[in-house]
Write a protein that holds these residues in place. Structure first.
Motif, PDB file in Angstrom:
ATOM      1  N   ILE B 303      37.696  33.827  43.140  1.00 19.19           N
ATOM      2  CA  ILE B 303      36.891  34.500  44.854  1.00 19.19           C
ATOM      3  C   ILE B 303      35.504  35.048  44.067  1.00 19.19           C
ATOM      4  O   ILE B 303      34.188  34.626  44.780  1.00 19.19           O
ATOM      5  CB  ILE B 303      37.712  35.265  45.805  1.00 19.19           C
ATOM      6  CG1 ILE B 303      38.287  33.873  46.217  1.00 19.19           C
ATOM      7  CG2 ILE B 303      36.683  35.342  47.049  1.00 19.19           C
ATOM      8  CD1 ILE B 303      39.965  35.394  46.372  1.00 19.19           C
ATOM      9  N   ASN B 304      35.230  36.272  43.293  1.00 15.75           N
ATOM     10  CA  ASN B 304      34.306  36.728  43.095  1.00 15.75           C
ATOM     11  C   ASN B 304      33.894  36.558  41.529  1.00 15.75           C
ATOM     12  O   ASN B 304      34.164  37.286  40.855  1.00 15.75           O
ATOM     13  CB  ASN B 304      34.210  38.527  43.457  1.00 15.75           C
ATOM     14  CG  ASN B 304      34.413  38.691  44.850  1.00 15.75           C
ATOM     15  OD1 ASN B 304      33.320  38.022  45.539  1.00 15.75           O
ATOM     16  ND2 ASN B 304      34.992  39.288  45.011  1.00 15.75           N
ATOM     17  N   VAL B 305      33.422  35.752  41.173  1.00 16.31           N
ATOM     18  CA  VAL B 305      32.958  35.009  39.609  1.00 16.31           C
ATOM     19  C   VAL B 305      32.208  36.123  39.368  1.00 16.31           C
ATOM     20  O   VAL B 305      31.031  36.162  40.173  1.00 16.31           O
ATOM     21  CB  VAL B 305      32.431  33.412  39.753  1.00 16.31           C
ATOM     22  CG1 VAL B 305      32.568  33.067  38.516  1.00 16.31           C
ATOM     23  CG2 VAL B 305      33.503  32.773  40.276  1.00 16.31           C
ATOM     24  N   PRO B 306      32.599  36.690  38.252  1.00 20.72           N
ATOM     25  CA  PRO B 306      31.482  37.719  37.760  1.00 20.72           C
ATOM     26  C   PRO B 306      29.774  37.165  38.046  1.00 20.72           C
ATOM     27  O   PRO B 306      29.975  35.585  37.110  1.00 20.72           O
ATOM     28  CB  PRO B 306      31.761  38.507  36.006  1.00 20.72           C
ATOM     29  CG  PRO B 306      33.357  37.501  36.570  1.00 20.72           C
ATOM     30  CD  PRO B 306      33.164  36.411  37.392  1.00 20.72           C
ATOM     31  N   SER B 307      28.983  37.745  38.601  1.00 18.52           N
ATOM     32  CA  SER B 307      27.511  37.152  37.780  1.00 18.52           C
ATOM     33  C   SER B 307      27.096  36.506  36.528  1.00 18.52           C
ATOM     34  O   SER B 307      27.592  36.761  35.506  1.00 18.52           O
ATOM     35  CB  SER B 307      26.113  38.259  38.422  1.00 18.52           C
ATOM     36  OG  SER B 307      26.604  39.274  37.325  1.00 18.52           O
TER      37      SER B 307
END
Lengths: 422, 363
Positions: B303-307
């Motif tokens: 969901i919050n894939v690392p930048s």
């Protein structure tokens, strides 16, 4: 890269030999003699017993202080049952289990309780072994509650210390199992097992449910903890690579019996039981260059026979490519043929034949040998090309059908097998 | 860095050297699942191609998008209630037909006939209530207009082909009467009954013992030779990959981080994650008194894939490239050489140096 490996290889055996010797002298922590666990099969309205699943059928071994004993085998060979019986989660139907000199085979639940502190278990399924309705704090502190132990500085502090020890954060105390990943859950299971500073930890497939990268983390963690806390492990696993990595000694089980028990290095470098050899040859090696080398492969035919009616004599004779009449009639005894290597086989690999007079292969063995790599059967199989070698591999089996020719050819086959393993 | 971005831009989207050879081609595939917590980007821009008669292995941790990719190719995401909760984009070309935009009916006609799948757990993939034979007969008759009797003969023939003893008898058995290995064989028989040209095997041997695994891998290899199908093999076991694959695709966080011929991937892998996978594996063929080298940390949330590079929080070399680039810019696949591609901000020199000097000696 190859250079460094060579030097590594040259150094390692020397290093390895030192702790081996030490382990010989180590004190025996757990001794198992003739252990049996039969599960009755009941039928009819009277529930009369009509048979038994012989999950564990007479095994002997000992675990020494500070060592790691690996137990391998296919599913259904009784390795998990063995783990549950030595921890007395299930009662054995025969044999004797001695822990620190005390016979614990038939201790009552109440008498067993103080010993539970010393013997702990890590389970395979990190999802099924943690109560989803309890917080991590309450799961890891359960051993303290049950044993009535008040650790120094209070339970909560101790639990948080344990969580830190296994690489979790102390803030996880109030969270629930579903908030954690598989690897983290397995760490929680390990923290719980270690809470009471056990002497023996039995781990049943501790890493097989985890991804490789996480698996490596947990394997390293268990290594570190063993060093730090002086733990003794019995690690049950089906992954032979993992077992090689973690174990000092390895027991190979087949249909409720130990067929080979040896120091890890010896077992992997020169296995003596044909089953061990077959099992190890089946493990895929992460090296695409070795793909063509099928000659060392041994493919076993079919499945493991039923433990309800195990084959007579040597249990492996139905799938073994070396089986002769004696294998069908006489059960081989687990003998220490080489120092530190016990094996139960009439025709062991890498060693003198135990029944040299018996040379006529069984029909099943002839069929089985068709699936055995040429290098195993033929002495100089390093060079032959694939198609030519295939036809050659069949010749010993075919020749064996003619009774007169059989002796020579099978003897030749057996002799040639000895030098192959190195 | 400047040099890197140039090459990256020049190559852009990797395409096969000879597109007409590719039997299966996936282009910029995205599979997103909207949930209450946010969008789960299970597959986020994946491209690869596969020729007939070849085997592609997709490796990666759980949650890296391997299985979602295979289900997307099979068109199984759009079935039933699940269909409402998935967003798919990109292109999947199978033998000249595009599947992402195709109607469910069209995909259904291909499924089972042109492409078939072997699942990890045969006990849950087979219906416990129907006989093995009937399930194979059903799969055959959906695509062939033949009588039950003919189909049954075909089912027995297939069971025999995959090495089930006494097929004429076992065809009337139920799944629970088969052992794990036999069940997996029966499922392979079911998948191959229509001679599919694409076979997707999702962890086909993970639940099996090594001895049975060796049998099943042999079987898949033989059948592939016989039928000339393309095989996509999803696995996390690099040993299996080395054993059977022609090409390897390493997935991380829903994207391909490295892909190439199997020899290249094992001999000179170019991505730190691939190094991590190789270092995590205990080896049976070597004396290993050393510690394993695991990938630190946990797989990323989808969901919050690392930048930037999705692997940077776990990468030991994330600070090597200058200018914080690993945290801000998502690396694109760049050609290493030939068919070998890698998505990493490290310079080729750094990668070669780290691999040969730091990683390879420890394996």
């Amino acid at each position: 890269m190859s250079d460094t490996n060579k030097t590594d290889d040259a150094v390692i055996p020397q290093q390895a030999s030192a702790p081996e010797k030490a382990s010989e002298e180590r004190e025996v922590l757990l001794k198992v003699e003739g252990l049996e666990k039969h599960f009755p099969i009941k039928k009819g309205i009277l529930q009369r017993q009509v048979g038994a699943v012989k999950a564990v059928d007479g095994i002997d071994f000992e675990v020494r202080k500070g060592e790691t004993l690996g137990v391998v085998g296919e599913s259904g060979c009784g390795k998990s049952t063995m783990g549950r019986v030595i921890t007395r989660l299930q009662d054995p139907t025969g044999g004797k289990v001695t822990f620190e000199g005390q016979d614990i085979t038939h201790l009552s639940t109440a008498k067993m309780r103080p010993l539970r502190r010393d013997i702990q278990m890590i389970f395979q399924d990190p999802y099924g072994s943690l109560n989803p309705r309890h917080t991590i704090g309450s799961i890891v502190s359960a051993p303290f509650r049950l044993q009535g132990v008040e650790p120094e500085g209070g339970v909560k502090k101790e639990v948080q210390r344990l969580l830190e020890l296994v690489g979790l954060s102390p803030e996880h105390y109030n969270r629930y199992p579903h908030e954690f990943s598989g690897g983290q859950r397995q760490r929680i299971g390990i923290a719980r097992a270690l809470a009471l500073k056990p002497k023996l930890v039995v781990a049943d497939e501790p890493v097989s449910a985890l991804d490789v990268s996480i698996q490596a983390q947990v394997v390293n963690l268990m290594d570190d903890l063993q060093e730090e806390l002086g733990l003794t492990y019995v690690i049950i696993a089906h992954d032979l690579s993992v077992v090689r990595h973690v174990s000092d000694r390895v027991a190979v089980m087949y249909l409720g019996k130990i067929v080979e028990l040896a120091d890890s290095t010896k077992l992997y470098e020169s296995p003596m039981h044909p089953y061990t050899k077959a099992l190890m040859s089946a493990v895929p090696v992460p090296d695409p260059k070795r793909r063509g080398q099928k000659s060392e492969r041994i493919l076993l035919r079919g499945d493991v026979p039923s433990p309800i009616a195990p084959p007579s004599g040597c249990r492996f004779h139905t799938r073994c490519w070396k089986a002769t009449e004696i294998c069908r009639t006489t059960e081989p005894v687990l003998l220490e043929l080489r120092p530190g290597q016990r094996v139960a086989c009439h025709h062991p690999e890498n060693f003198a034949d135990q029944a040299p007079q018996d040379t006529v292969l069984l029909t099943a063995a002839k069929e089985a040998s068709e699936l055995v790599g040429e290098a195993v059967l033929e002495e100089d199989a390093k060079t032959p090309a694939e198609p030519a070698a295939e036809s050659e591999a069949e010749t010993p089996a075919e020749a064996a059908e003619a009774p007169e020719a059989s002796e020579d050819s099978t003897v030749a086959a057996q002799e040639s097998q000895e030098p192959t393993g190195k | 860095m400047t040099e890197l971005s140039k090459t990256g831009a020049a190559v852009g989207e990797p395409t096969p050297s000879n597109p007409s050879d590719a039997f299966l081609e996936v282009r910029d595939l995205k599979v997103h699942f909207p949930t209450d917590d946010g969008i789960v980007k299970s597959v986020d821009g994946l491209s690869f191609s596969l020729e007939k008669g070849k085997t592609l292995s997709i490796v990666g941790e759980s949650g890296s998008g391997k299985s979602v990719t295979s289900l997307a190719i099979m068109g199984l995401h759009r079935l039933g209630a699940r269909g409402k909760n998935v967003r798919m984009s990109g292109e999947i070309w199978l033998g000249g037909k595009e599947l992402v935009g195709a109607s469910p009916d069209e995909v259904r006609r291909l499924r089972g006939r042109e492409m078939a799948m072997i699942f990890q757990d045969p006990l849950s993939a087979m219906h416990p209530y129907y006989k093995i034979g009937d399930q194979i007969v059903e799969a055959y008759r959906v695509h062939h207009n033949v009588s039950k009797k003919v189909a049954r003969t075909r089912a027995i023939e297939m069971l025999d082909r995959v090495g089930i003893p006494e097929p004429a008898k076992r065809v009337d058995g139920y799944p629970h009467e088969f052992s794990g290995g036999m069940r997996q064989r029966a499922m392979i028989a079911m998948a191959l009954v229509n001679n599919p040209e694409l076979l997707i095997a999702d962890e086909p041997t993970t639940a099996l013992d090594v001895t049975v695994q060796a049998q099943i891998l042999d079987l898949i290899r033989d059948l592939q030779k016989e039928f000339g199908s393309a095989v996509v093999l999803i696995t996390h076991d690099l040993g299996v990959v080395a054993e059977i694959a022609d090409d390897v695709l390493v997935m991380y966080g829903g994207r391909c981080v490295e892909r190439g011929p199997v020899d290249e991937i094992f001999e000179k892998p170019q991505h730190p994650y691939t190094w991590g996978l190789l270092g995590s594996m205990p080896r049976i063929d070597r004396e290993t008194s050393d510690r394993l080298i695991p990938v630190k940390g946990q797989p990323p949330s989808l969901i919050n894939v690392p930048s930037g590079c999705a692997f940077h929080p776990r990468c030991p070399y994330a600070d090597l490239p200058k200018g914080n680039v690993t945290r801000t810019v998502r690396p694109e696949l760049q050609q290493v050489d030939g068919g070998h591609w890698s998505a990493c901000h490290l310079s080729p020199e750094d990668r070669t140096r780290i691999w040969t000097e730091e990683i390879a000696p420890k394996l």
